[in-house]
Each structure stands twice: as C-alpha cells, then as structure tokens.
Scaffold this active site. Structure first.
Site, short mmCIF file in Angstrom:
data_model
loop_
_atom_site.label_atom_id
_atom_site.label_comp_id
_atom_site.label_asym_id
_atom_site.label_seq_id
_atom_site.Cartn_x
_atom_site.Cartn_y
_atom_site.Cartn_z
N LYS A 256 0.84 -1.21 0.00
CA LYS A 256 0.00 0.00 0.00
C LYS A 256 0.87 1.25 0.00
O LYS A 256 2.07 1.19 0.28
CB LYS A 256 -0.93 -0.02 1.21
CG LYS A 256 -0.20 -0.04 2.53
CD LYS A 256 -1.11 -0.46 3.68
CE LYS A 256 -0.33 -0.46 4.97
NZ LYS A 256 -1.10 -1.04 6.08
N TYR B 209 14.38 30.50 8.11
CA TYR B 209 13.07 31.05 8.47
C TYR B 209 12.89 31.10 9.98
O TYR B 209 13.15 30.12 10.67
CB TYR B 209 11.95 30.20 7.87
CG TYR B 209 11.78 30.37 6.38
CD1 TYR B 209 11.47 31.62 5.84
CD2 TYR B 209 11.93 29.28 5.53
CE1 TYR B 209 11.32 31.76 4.47
CE2 TYR B 209 11.77 29.42 4.16
CZ TYR B 209 11.46 30.67 3.63
OH TYR B 209 11.31 30.82 2.28
C1 LIG Z 1 -0.24 -1.95 6.69
C2 LIG Z 1 -0.77 -3.24 7.15
C3 LIG Z 1 0.08 -4.34 7.34
C4 LIG Z 1 1.59 -4.25 7.22
O1 LIG Z 1 2.09 -3.64 8.37
P1 LIG Z 1 3.66 -3.49 8.63
O2 LIG Z 1 3.74 -2.94 9.99
O3 LIG Z 1 4.17 -2.53 7.60
O4 LIG Z 1 4.25 -4.82 8.46
C5 LIG Z 1 -0.49 -5.55 7.66
N1 LIG Z 1 -1.83 -5.67 7.83
C6 LIG Z 1 -2.67 -4.64 7.69
C7 LIG Z 1 -4.13 -4.83 7.89
C8 LIG Z 1 -2.17 -3.38 7.36
O5 LIG Z 1 -3.01 -2.36 7.23
#
Ligand SMILES: *Cc1c(COP(=O)(O)O)cnc(C)c1O
Length: 362
Positions: free
Chosen positions: A34, A254
């Site tokens: 993702k 800044y």
């Molecule tokens: C993002 C996600 C993962 C992966 O998590 P990591 O901590 O990056 O390994 C696994 N399961 C679900 C439901 C997620 O949303």
C-alpha cells in the site's frame, strides 16, 4: 546534475523477503504494497517480489495499478470494498477482498457476480479499528459459507495493535482470542504484520502480512533493520548546493530558529519538506556527507536544509552527495529526531524526487 534522489536497491528488497521467509519459514507471504509500496514505487516493487505468495493493498486503485502493470499474483484489498459497485471490478480483475463489517457482507450476499469472490473475514480481537466483533464471528462465518458469491476457501484474519512492543502482552491476548474463535474451522489464518513476524513467532500461522520489514526497516521500537538482518532498500540523497560562513549569533533560516554560538560554516543542501523530508526534524538531526555525520540546523525549508559543518575539516564542497537516510543512516533514527515513525518518512517521499532502481551486489 540530479539533486534529490531515492535510490531503491532491488537486491536489498529481495534479501529482505528471503530474510522474512527465514524468520517465518512455514508461512506464506502476503507482501504489503500500500501507499506506493511505502514510497518505494508500487509496480516496480511488485515486479521484484516474485517470491511473495500474494500482495496486499489498501485501495482498489492500487490493485488496479498493479494489474495494469502486468502483475498477476493474488492481490488482497485490506479494507475490502467501499461500495457494492466495486464488486464486479474485483471479479473482473481477480482481486480478493477483506470483509470487516455488515455493509460489506450484505453487498456480497446481494450481488449478482460472474464468479465467486475470495474473501478474508477480518475479526477485531482488540485493535478496535476494522473488523467484526468476536460475538459476530460465527454468524458471519456461516453467512459467508452460505453465499454463492463467496469462493470455497474462506480465509480468516485479524490485526495487532501493539506488536511493536515486546513488553506488551496485548499481542498474546489477541492471538489467544483469535485461536479460540477459529478453533475447529478449516480455514487459512493470517495475523502477523512485520512487528509480529519479527517479535512474536507464535503468531505466524498459515500466512504473514509484512510491509515495513520488506523495505529493510525495523518495525520494533528502538531497533533498526540491521538488528533483524534486514537491509534498507531506500537511500535518499541530495547534494550540497552552497558552502558558506556564518558568524557567531547569526540567525539562520526562516524564523531565525537557530544561531551559532561561534563562527562556523554551513552546507546548504538541496532537499526539503517539498521532497518529503520532515519539517519537524530537530536541530542536530543527522545527515551523512563524505562518510561523516553532521547535524542539520534551523528550519527545514521546502527545497533546502542548512547543515552545520563546523570549520569544514573534510573540505565539503558544492556538488558533494548527502545521504538523508539509507544504509549509512537508519531512517528509524531520522524518524525519532522528527518525533515520528519510519513508515511516515518513507510514504511521504514526493514525486519530485527522482527514483533510481539499482541492484547492488550482495
Ligand atoms: C499496513 C498493514 C500491514 C503491514 O504492516 P507493517 O507494519 O508494515 O508490516 C499488515 N496488515 C494490515 C491490515 C495493514 O493495514
């Protein structure tokens, strides 16, 4: 000459997948891609994870981008559908879905589909974000089993809230509750995110669901990827665009947020929050120039950051490369200096950064 560059080491990625399999040798791997593969480039990363058993994404668009990119492996939508009209698209593109609530279940039951859908039923065992209540499990299980729109091989999952903390027994409690619920069901089980893969071997079961660790970064509090035999896949770099002197008490950048307590030199480097670097990185957050660590000073700007190089003993000059994070500077450490987590830094790298894919010898 390129300034901000994210160098992605595909052999590190493959190494991390192999390492993941060593840690969980009896589980299939659903690699989580993702958010543009945590900022590493969705399709490119998928193309180089040929040894994964499936991929997981958060949104339909991400799954469709993978299919458009020629990826044929199973793909799971971790949050399932958001509207009944998504269902035919899932079937047409051979996508699997999570079911985490009544709305999704009803949409599936009432749909008229060309083929049955592969479903992962998600139970809330204590995260209290998505998932059906434990008390609803049996009813959901039976209704999904009874629906003509659901494929034979119904699968079961849950998600951990505190697996990054080895001192917290929440993970054990969630695992016990889940095991108790699914006891006697002939269904593949999937629980572990990266933190559970690394820290909680009793959670591995049939499938694991790692994201962060595949990119070489530690999911555990106060550890780095190397502690688990992982190698960072991303190296974020830029270059020095100016070297200059500032005097005692000259306020830099800044808001004049920082001034030197003696005459010193600054390297101005060509990368800022417009590239995804955290604006909240505090004074002293390290960068690596010519193999040595220096601390940033003053406000992070959109396109630039100032780095205190003292009296410049190594002769840093315009054009020299600067590593912001990567094999020589753990992103976990930079995240800590910015009061955030490495996930956020990786995901935030913006499209303005040029991506370069390499395969380092390993
Ligand atoms: C993002 C996600 C993962 C992966 O998590 P990591 O901590 O990056 O390994 C696994 N399961 C679900 C439901 C997620 O949303």
């Amino acid at each position: 000459m390129r300034l901000a560059c994210a160098e992605i080491d595909l052999s590190a990625l493959q190494h991390n997948l192999q390492r993941t399999k060593e840690i969980a040798p009896h589980s299939k791997v659903m690699a989580v891609l993702k958010a543009n593969a945590y900022g590493h480039g969705l399709v490119k990363i998928a193309q180089h994870l040929g040894d994964a058993d499936a991929f997981a994404v958060a949104r339909l668009d991400e799954a469709l981008a993978l299919r458009m990119g020629g990826i044929t492996k199973p793909i799971v939508l971790l949050e399932g559908i958001f509207h009944p009209s998504d269902l035919p698209i899932l079937i047409a593109n051979n996508l699997q879905t999570v079911v985490h609530d009544e709305t999704q279940l009803e949409a599936i039951e009432q749909a008229d589909l060309d083929a049955p859908l592969t479903v992962w039923l998600k139970v809330d065992t204590g995260m209290h974000r998505l998932g059906i209540e434990p008390e609803q499990f049996e009813a959901f299980y039976q209704r999904l089993k009874g629906s003509k729109n659901v494929a034979e091989n119904l699968r079961l999952m849950t998600h951990f809230s505190c697996a990054d903390d080895q001192q917290n027994d929440k993970t054990q409690q969630q695992t016990s509750l889940f095991k108790q619920l699914v006891d006697g069901k002939q269904a593949p089980l999937c629980l572990a995110n990266s933190a559970a893969v690394v820290g909680w071997p009793t959670t591995h079961f049939d499938w694991i669901r790692p994201g962060l660790m595949l990119y070489g970064v530690s999911p555990m509090l106060n550890q780095i990827g190397r502690d688990h035999g992982l190698v960072p896949a991303m190296r974020l770099t830029t270059r020095v665009i100016a070297v200059r002197k500032v005097k005692l008490n000259d306020a830099v950048g800044y808001g004049g947020r920082w001034s030197s307590d003696k005459d010193t030199m600054l390297a101005v480097i060509g990368l800022g929050y417009g590239d995804g670097y955290p604006r909240h990185a505090q004074n002293g957050t390290p960068v690596v120039i010519l193999g040595k660590r220096y601390g940033i000073v003053g406000s992070v700007s959109m396109d630039m950051i100032t780095v205190n190089i003292g009296d410049n003993p190594d002769g840093i000059k315009v054009g020299d490369e600067v590593e912001m994070w990567g094999p020589n500077l753990p992103v976990e450490e930079v995240a800590q200096c910015a009061s955030t987590i490495p996930y956020e830094l990786l995901c935030n790298v913006t499209p303005r950064v040029s991506y370069e894919y390499i395969t380092a010898a390993r």
